[in-house]
Design an enzyme around this catalytic site. Structure first.
Site, PDB file in Angstrom:
ATOM      1  N   TRP A 178      80.144 -12.791 -17.260  1.00 33.79           N
ATOM      2  CA  TRP A 178      79.902 -14.150 -17.767  1.00 33.79           C
ATOM      3  C   TRP A 178      79.969 -15.174 -16.652  1.00 33.79           C
ATOM      4  O   TRP A 178      79.169 -16.119 -16.622  1.00 33.79           O
ATOM      5  CB  TRP A 178      80.860 -14.489 -18.911  1.00 33.79           C
ATOM      6  CG  TRP A 178      80.498 -13.733 -20.157  1.00 33.79           C
ATOM      7  CD1 TRP A 178      81.224 -12.758 -20.761  1.00 33.79           C
ATOM      8  CD2 TRP A 178      79.288 -13.868 -20.931  1.00 33.79           C
ATOM      9  NE1 TRP A 178      80.546 -12.270 -21.859  1.00 33.79           N
ATOM     10  CE2 TRP A 178      79.364 -12.933 -21.991  1.00 33.79           C
ATOM     11  CE3 TRP A 178      78.147 -14.679 -20.835  1.00 33.79           C
ATOM     12  CZ2 TRP A 178      78.351 -12.785 -22.945  1.00 33.79           C
ATOM     13  CZ3 TRP A 178      77.136 -14.528 -21.786  1.00 33.79           C
ATOM     14  CH2 TRP A 178      77.252 -13.600 -22.824  1.00 33.79           C
ATOM     15  N   LYS A 198      84.275 -15.571 -30.848  1.00 32.76           N
ATOM     16  CA  LYS A 198      85.189 -14.533 -30.388  1.00 32.76           C
ATOM     17  C   LYS A 198      86.537 -14.691 -31.093  1.00 32.76           C
ATOM     18  O   LYS A 198      86.942 -13.837 -31.860  1.00 32.76           O
ATOM     19  CB  LYS A 198      85.396 -14.591 -28.866  1.00 32.76           C
ATOM     20  CG  LYS A 198      84.185 -14.489 -27.924  1.00 32.76           C
ATOM     21  CD  LYS A 198      83.044 -13.707 -28.378  1.00 32.76           C
ATOM     22  CE  LYS A 198      81.876 -13.448 -27.451  1.00 32.76           C
ATOM     23  NZ  LYS A 198      81.639 -14.162 -26.251  1.00 32.76           N
ATOM     24  N   ASP A 225      85.881 -21.259 -18.744  1.00 36.30           N
ATOM     25  CA  ASP A 225      85.216 -20.634 -19.894  1.00 36.30           C
ATOM     26  C   ASP A 225      86.257 -19.783 -20.610  1.00 36.30           C
ATOM     27  O   ASP A 225      86.594 -18.686 -20.165  1.00 36.30           O
ATOM     28  CB  ASP A 225      84.043 -19.773 -19.405  1.00 36.30           C
ATOM     29  CG  ASP A 225      83.353 -19.028 -20.549  1.00 36.30           C
ATOM     30  OD1 ASP A 225      83.810 -19.124 -21.695  1.00 36.30           O
ATOM     31  OD2 ASP A 225      82.345 -18.340 -20.254  1.00 36.30           O
TER      32      ASP A 225
HETATM   33  C1  LIG Z   1      80.429 -14.455 -25.402  1.00 34.94           C
HETATM   34  C2  LIG Z   1      80.726 -15.199 -24.159  1.00 34.94           C
HETATM   35  C3  LIG Z   1      79.840 -16.155 -23.640  1.00 34.94           C
HETATM   36  C4  LIG Z   1      78.510 -16.454 -24.286  1.00 34.94           C
HETATM   37  O1  LIG Z   1      78.720 -17.157 -25.460  1.00 34.94           O
HETATM   38  P1  LIG Z   1      77.490 -17.742 -26.313  1.00 34.94           P
HETATM   39  O2  LIG Z   1      78.227 -18.581 -27.315  1.00 34.94           O
HETATM   40  O3  LIG Z   1      76.766 -16.582 -26.891  1.00 34.94           O
HETATM   41  O4  LIG Z   1      76.637 -18.537 -25.400  1.00 34.94           O
HETATM   42  C5  LIG Z   1      80.183 -16.811 -22.487  1.00 34.94           C
HETATM   43  N1  LIG Z   1      81.357 -16.575 -21.872  1.00 34.94           N
HETATM   44  C6  LIG Z   1      82.229 -15.665 -22.337  1.00 34.94           C
HETATM   45  C7  LIG Z   1      83.514 -15.439 -21.597  1.00 34.94           C
HETATM   46  C8  LIG Z   1      81.948 -14.956 -23.495  1.00 34.94           C
HETATM   47  O5  LIG Z   1      82.819 -14.054 -23.968  1.00 34.94           O
END
Ligand SMILES: *Cc1c(COP(=O)(O)O)cnc(C)c1O
Length: 358
Positions: free
Chosen positions: A102, A194, A170
């Site tokens: 990511w 998540k 993030d």
């Molecule tokens: C799932 C995830 C993303 C992407 O998320 P979206 O909402 O699908 O854009 C980005 N960073 C991390 C750490 C993730 O687990």
């Protein structure tokens, strides 16, 4: 009706009590005669739902008063672009620590909006986190971006880098898994699907002084200052998703808040890692200091048994254990809403499978 143990990385399991409440309220939210899906986002009913969600999120994460909480759309990936647009300009440098897939995507997207999206460190294999002494930080970075929990590789670190620029994190797959010191960050963000609620909501928590300088031409929906001035309602927000997030916040408070969740999460993760480490049949490649509380990848001694493992697990009510295609093997995502009994059932199944095939 029978619900399985769902180990999906995302969209992921939600607390059963939350789903039941949502089902009870689906047709008629608290005597309003309407579903939350059918309400005006400007009406007093939805505004009360929004305000409670904001307040409960603020309380759970102990968000200081000089930070705004936004409930946006576009996912974490939308923020990959919004971050450089809000915090830097076209000629700027932005620093990225890359510890997994990511983070790699985040820096690639940032490269479209700043002159220099600089990778300060990236290990050859995503099984560890380089020490800060070995990072090549820029002199003039607008911010440092980190991914504290890499969902695909199961690599997590909790130390907040000690730098002079705003730290942007993030938190998609780790937010709400344990207490955070928000004041150490300039901005954090997370896709809801998540560890918060359904997909379609992105939570952004940003310090006041970091808003209001978006690059010329930034689309209004990506401008945090404009969203903040409108309480995330510059345009129609993801109303039903926000309502669901709000129910999850209430559920987390009823569990005792994030310290209580951290204790449960550590117990769940530790027993799974201990089992894997003691087994000759299963392995996890991540350095022990950086193993994720939320996403536990593991491999079988013989990859030819992967398909059989997955189909027998599924028959035993243990679903979506397949690892990401880039990593292979298995991955058990054990977010807040995964009951400890689900981890126990997984360990029991893994033990039986290993003694049959080991
Ligand atoms: C799932 C995830 C993303 C992407 O998320 P979206 O909402 O699908 O854009 C980005 N960073 C991390 C750490 C993730 O687990």
């Amino acid at each position: 009706m029978s619900r399985v143990y769902n180990f999906s990385a995302g969209p992921a399991v939600l607390p059963e009590a939350v789903l039941k409440q949502a089902a009870d309220e689906l047709l008629d939210w608290q005597g309003s005669g309407s579903s939350v899906m059918e309400m005006s986002h400007r009406g007093k009913e939805f505004v009360s739902i929004y305000e409670a969600a904001e307040a409960d999120c603020r309380e759970l994460l102990a968000v200081p008063d000089n930070y705004k909480i936004l409930f946006l759309q576009g996912g974490a990936s939308g923020q990959f672009a919004a971050i450089p647009l809000n915090l830097a300009n076209k000629d700027a440098t932005a620093d990225y620590l890359v510890t997994g897939s990511w983070g790699k995507k985040a820096v690639k997207e940032a490269g479209k909006f700043v002159a220099n999206a600089n990778v300060v460190a990236q290990p050859e294999k995503f099984t560890t986190v380089p020490a800060q002494a070995d990072w090549k930080l820029s002199d003039d970075a607008a911010y440092l971006h980190i991914t504290p929990n890499e969902t695909i590789e199961g690599v997590e670190f909790t130390d907040v880098p000690n730098v002079d620029v705003p730290v942007v994190a993030d938190m998609s797959s780790t937010i709400l898994s344990r207490p955070l010191d928000i004041a150490k960050y300039g901005m954090i963000y997370a896709g809801a699907q998540k560890n918060i609620g359904p997909s379609g909501v992105t939570i952004v928590i940003v310090r006041d002084d970091l808003m209001g300088n978006a690059t010329d031409g930034t689309p209004m929906v990506w401008d945090w200052a404009q969203q903040a001035a409108n309480d995330s309602m510059l345009n129609t927000p993801p109303c039903y998703g926000i309502y669901m997030c709000g129910l999850v916040f209430k559920w987390l408070k009823a569990q005792g808040g994030l310290s209580a969740m951290a204790a449960i999460n550590e117990r769940k993760a530790n027993k799974l890692y201990d089992f894997i480490d003691e087994s000759a049949f299963y392995a996890n490649p991540v350095d022990k200091a950086y193993r994720s509380l939320m996403n536990v990848p593991f491999t079988l001694a013989n990859a030819e048994l992967d398909a059989q493992f997955l189909s027998e697990a599924k028959a035993a009510g243990l679903h979506t254990l397949k690892g990401h295609r880039s990593v292979g093997g298995m991955r058990a995502s054990i977010y807040n809403a995964m009951p400890e009994a689900g981890v126990d059932a997984l360990i029991e199944f893994m033990g039986a499978f290993a003694s049959q095939h080991g």
